[in-house]
Every structure is written in C-alpha cells, then in structure tokens.
Design a protein around this motif. Structure first.
Motif, short mmCIF file in Angstrom:
data_model
loop_
_atom_site.label_atom_id
_atom_site.label_comp_id
_atom_site.label_asym_id
_atom_site.label_seq_id
_atom_site.Cartn_x
_atom_site.Cartn_y
_atom_site.Cartn_z
N LYS A 194 -1.21 8.39 -3.72
CA LYS A 194 -2.48 8.88 -4.25
C LYS A 194 -3.03 7.79 -5.17
CE LYS A 194 -1.07 13.73 -4.00
NZ LYS A 194 0.17 13.43 -3.25
N PHE A 195 -4.15 7.24 -4.79
CA PHE A 195 -4.72 6.11 -5.52
C PHE A 195 -5.69 6.61 -6.59
CE2 PHE A 195 -4.04 4.62 -1.08
CZ PHE A 195 -2.95 3.80 -1.33
N THR A 196 -5.56 6.08 -7.79
CA THR A 196 -6.44 6.48 -8.90
C THR A 196 -7.25 5.31 -9.44
OG1 THR A 196 -4.61 6.13 -10.45
CG2 THR A 196 -4.92 8.38 -9.60
N THR A 197 -6.87 4.10 -9.10
CA THR A 197 -7.59 2.93 -9.57
C THR A 197 -8.64 2.50 -8.55
OG1 THR A 197 -5.95 1.45 -8.58
CG2 THR A 197 -5.59 2.14 -10.88
N LYS A 198 -9.46 1.57 -8.94
CA LYS A 198 -10.45 1.02 -8.02
C LYS A 198 -9.74 0.17 -6.97
CE LYS A 198 -14.68 -1.79 -7.93
NZ LYS A 198 -15.62 -2.60 -8.74
N PRO A 199 -10.06 0.34 -5.68
CA PRO A 199 -9.35 -0.43 -4.66
C PRO A 199 -9.67 -1.92 -4.71
CG PRO A 199 -11.18 0.79 -3.68
CD PRO A 199 -11.07 1.25 -5.11
N LYS A 200 -8.69 -2.71 -4.37
CA LYS A 200 -8.86 -4.16 -4.29
C LYS A 200 -8.89 -4.52 -2.80
CE LYS A 200 -6.35 -8.47 -5.18
NZ LYS A 200 -5.10 -9.06 -5.72
N ALA A 201 -9.85 -5.33 -2.41
CA ALA A 201 -9.95 -5.73 -1.00
C ALA A 201 -8.75 -6.59 -0.62
CB ALA A 201 -11.25 -6.49 -0.75
N TYR A 202 -8.22 -6.36 0.58
CA TYR A 202 -7.03 -7.09 1.03
C TYR A 202 -7.30 -8.59 1.14
CZ TYR A 202 -8.96 -7.78 5.74
OH TYR A 202 -9.74 -8.18 6.80
N ASN A 203 -8.56 -8.96 1.37
CA ASN A 203 -8.91 -10.38 1.55
C ASN A 203 -9.74 -10.90 0.39
OD1 ASN A 203 -11.16 -8.85 2.08
ND2 ASN A 203 -11.71 -9.87 3.99
N VAL B 271 0.83 -1.20 0.00
CA VAL B 271 0.00 0.00 0.00
C VAL B 271 0.87 1.26 0.00
CG1 VAL B 271 -1.65 1.34 1.36
CG2 VAL B 271 -2.00 -1.11 1.03
N CYS B 272 1.93 1.24 0.80
CA CYS B 272 2.82 2.41 0.86
C CYS B 272 3.59 2.61 -0.44
CB CYS B 272 3.78 2.29 2.05
SG CYS B 272 2.95 2.44 3.65
N LYS B 273 3.71 1.54 -1.21
CA LYS B 273 4.35 1.64 -2.53
C LYS B 273 3.37 2.07 -3.61
CE LYS B 273 8.64 0.51 -1.78
NZ LYS B 273 9.73 1.49 -2.03
N GLY B 274 2.10 2.25 -3.21
CA GLY B 274 1.13 2.78 -4.15
C GLY B 274 0.09 1.81 -4.66
N GLU B 275 0.13 0.55 -4.21
CA GLU B 275 -0.89 -0.41 -4.63
C GLU B 275 -2.19 -0.10 -3.91
OE1 GLU B 275 -0.04 -4.58 -5.12
OE2 GLU B 275 2.12 -4.20 -4.96
N ASN B 276 -3.27 -0.03 -4.64
CA ASN B 276 -4.55 0.37 -4.06
C ASN B 276 -5.27 -0.86 -3.48
OD1 ASN B 276 -6.77 1.77 -3.27
ND2 ASN B 276 -7.42 2.39 -5.31
N ILE B 277 -4.77 -1.30 -2.36
CA ILE B 277 -5.37 -2.43 -1.64
C ILE B 277 -6.05 -1.87 -0.40
CG2 ILE B 277 -4.97 -4.69 -0.59
CD1 ILE B 277 -2.26 -4.75 -2.08
N ASP B 278 -7.34 -2.13 -0.28
CA ASP B 278 -8.09 -1.57 0.84
C ASP B 278 -8.07 -2.54 2.02
OD1 ASP B 278 -9.51 0.36 2.14
OD2 ASP B 278 -11.46 -0.30 1.38
N LEU C 293 -2.57 5.38 7.10
CA LEU C 293 -1.82 6.23 6.17
C LEU C 293 -1.61 7.63 6.74
CD1 LEU C 293 -3.44 5.12 2.78
CD2 LEU C 293 -1.08 4.71 3.53
N HIS C 294 -2.57 8.12 7.50
CA HIS C 294 -2.40 9.44 8.13
C HIS C 294 -1.17 9.44 9.01
CE1 HIS C 294 -3.19 13.12 10.36
NE2 HIS C 294 -3.02 12.41 11.47
N TYR C 295 -1.05 8.42 9.87
CA TYR C 295 0.09 8.40 10.80
C TYR C 295 1.39 8.00 10.10
CZ TYR C 295 -3.25 9.27 14.46
OH TYR C 295 -4.21 9.86 15.22
N GLU D 198 5.36 13.69 6.49
CA GLU D 198 5.68 13.85 5.06
C GLU D 198 4.45 13.55 4.22
OE1 GLU D 198 9.04 11.26 4.56
OE2 GLU D 198 7.97 9.49 5.30
N PRO D 199 3.37 14.35 4.41
CA PRO D 199 2.10 14.08 3.72
C PRO D 199 2.23 14.09 2.20
CG PRO D 199 2.08 16.26 4.75
CD PRO D 199 3.29 15.55 5.27
N GLU D 200 3.23 14.81 1.69
CA GLU D 200 3.41 14.86 0.24
C GLU D 200 3.80 13.51 -0.35
OE1 GLU D 200 7.41 15.35 2.04
OE2 GLU D 200 5.40 16.12 2.47
#
Length: 334
Positions: free
Chosen positions: A305-314, A277-284, A292-294, A299-301
C-alpha cells in the motif's frame, strides 16, 4: 499434452509468481506449467510451487547439460564474442543460463508455449496452439522491425546465410513462442553447429545470446514458422510490449484498440525494479497495477500500500547524484 514453459530463478521470483497467477486466472489449474531453471538459485521458487501440483521445475539434468554444452560450443565458434563480453563482465559466457529454455524441446509437453518470466498471460492461447497444426514455430511480436538485437547487422556473411527478405520477416523475440517437442534433435543440432564452426557464427549477436541462437536455429533449419503479427488482419492484431502506452485495462485485462492482448511483456524492466516495488517502494512503471494484481492474486492482503508520491522508474537522477556519479562516489541503478 499441451503446456506453458518459462525460465526463472529466485531473482525473478515476483515476476514468476505473477506469470503463474495470470495463467491460473485464464485456465484455472488445468494448464500445466514447466519452469526451466536459469541456474541453481531456485530455493524460493521451489517452495512457491510446492503447493501448485500443475507446476513443475524441469530436472532432466542430461538435457540441461546437453544444451549447456551446445551453447558453449556455439559461442566458442564465434570470432569476437569472448572479447566483447570481457568488456562488461568477467564471466566467460554472457548471461549463461538464458538458453536453458531450450530444454522445452526435450521437455514434458508435446506442444508448448514459452513465455518469459516478465510476461503476463492476457488471453487463452487457442489461436497460438491452433497454428501449430500448420507450422512448427509460432510467434506473435514485432521484433522483425529491429534486426540489431537478433543478428550482427554489419556482418557481410549475414545476407549470405539469410536473404534480406527473410531477415525482414522471419526474426522474432525469444520471450514468447510456441513449438513442439523434439523439433531440434541431436543430429540437427550437430549440423547447425558445424555450419557455425565453418564461419556462420559471426552473424550471431553476443548480447542477446538465447535470442540470436534460437533465431538462427529456426531460420537455418528451415522449419515452418508463422508470426501472427504479420498474418492477422490489421483490425485484430495487438501489441504486446510494455513500451506501448496506449493499452487500456479493464478487469485486469489489457486491450489494444478494443482487442484483448494475448500477453504483455514487461521487456526492458529489471527484476530489481519488481522486487523493490513488491517490497513497498513506490516506483511507478507502465501497467504496474496489472502486474501487482496478478502478483498478489492469491494474497491480496500482502499487496503493498503506497502512501508516498510515486517515483518514475526511468526518472533522471538528481543533480547531486549525477555529480557524485561523475566523481565516482555514487553507483547508478541499472
């Protein structure tokens, strides 16, 4: 001096950063933190905390080696652990290193709260530390509802060592607890080890190695313990696990029926998932935005930023993946 402890190596880098940032969000830099190294793979986390003077990595090699030896001796006394582990790994000891959190009993803090790296602090810890004025051991979880991940339920010796009443109320999760320095001196450890060698080792559950040992140490030594999940009034207590889906977030703090959580434990979610997820994969996954906030608090920048439809982790694997896996041509995610 009071402090917060955790256990980490570079595999849980993203989770460790999020945890430390959550502690800073509550306490600023006034609360010291000690990171116990799971193994020698700590280059990345060492660089990360170099600019955080209130955070240190535990480096008492004598203490680390002493606890390593103690744990090896514990498992060498177990009648079946080695055989069971060989079914899943070539390692002689399963998840060796998880016990290094025990270094906190020798560590820099007179009183401490231990938090797993996959937790986030949601509230000040006053009520936890306050209970250490009355008890030697303080926890706040609901592990007491599930004995199977603490001891060998089918061992006939289990109820010889601990009464059914104690087993229903005193077991705890090793992901969050409070205690103090020198609670387990060497003489006490030697005594516990002798009991284990006399046959009590069979009650230990080999696939949660640090959890089963620390439960045994606390319960067998007879120190005073308290679980706030059993002692707080019903209208004050909160859950703590990511498996609870009813928590509500407000200003990046989670609430359970109006009560602020003490901590959230992302238990059961792999470090690989957080890394992806931190590498940018949109896994929910549950409470992902809180994590992600913490993680990116300073370094919020850099927050993905996810642009694709999220994939469920399970999410279940596709039919094609299941067929390939059955044929031995694909490796599933763990």
């Amino acid at each position: 001096m009071d402090g917060i402890c955790t256990l980490a190596n570079d595999k849980v880098y993203d989770q460790l950063v999020a945890l430390i940032n959550s502690i800073e969000a509550i306490y600023g830099k006034e609360m010291p933190v000690c990171v116990y190294p799971y193994d020698d793979n700590i280059e990345q986390i060492t660089q990360e905390i170099a600019c955080r003077p209130h955070v240190q990595i535990y480096d008492n090699q004598e203490s680390i080696h002493c606890w390593d030896e103690f744990v090896r001796n514990v498992w060498d006394a177990h009648p079946t652990a080695q055989q069971e582990w060989r079914k899943v790994s070539q390692e002689k000891y399963h998840r060796f290193g998880t016990h290094r959190r025990y270094g906190a009993f020798d560590g820099p803090f007179d009183r401490f709260v231990y938090m797993d790296a996959d937790t986030l602090l949601m509230s000040p810890l006053d009520k936890i530390f306050n209970q250490l004025n009355y008890h030697d051991w303080v926890v706040y979880d609901f592990q007491y509802t599930d004995l199977s991940h603490v001891y060998q339920e089918k061992s006939p010796k289990l109820t010889e060592v601990f009464s059914v009443a104690r087993l229903k109320k005193e077991i705890f999760c090793s992901g969050f607890y409070a205690s103090r320095k020198n609670i387990f001196p060497l003489e006490l450890r030697d005594s516990l080890l002798e009991n284990l060698r006399q046959g009590e080792a069979e009650i230990l559950y080999p696939f949660a190695p640090d959890q089963t040992i620390v439960n045994y140490m606390v319960m067998r030594s007879g120190i005073s313990s308290c679980n706030l999940a059993l002692h707080l009034p019903a209208d004050e207590k909160t859950g703590c696990c990511v498996t609870s889906n009813h928590f509500l977030g407000e200003d990046n703090i989670l609430y359970d029926k109006g009560n602020r959580l003490t901590y959230i434990h992302y238990i059961g979610l792999s470090s690989k998932l957080f890394h992806q997820v931190c590498k940018g994969e949109n896994i929910d996954f549950p409470y992902r935005d809180i994590f992600l906030h913490y993680r990116y608090l300073h370094e919020p920048e850099k927050r993905p930023k996810f642009t694709t439809k999220p994939k469920a982790y399970n999410a279940s694997p596709s039919l094609g993946t299941r067929i390939l896996k059955k044929l031995g041509l694909a490796v599933g995610h763990k």
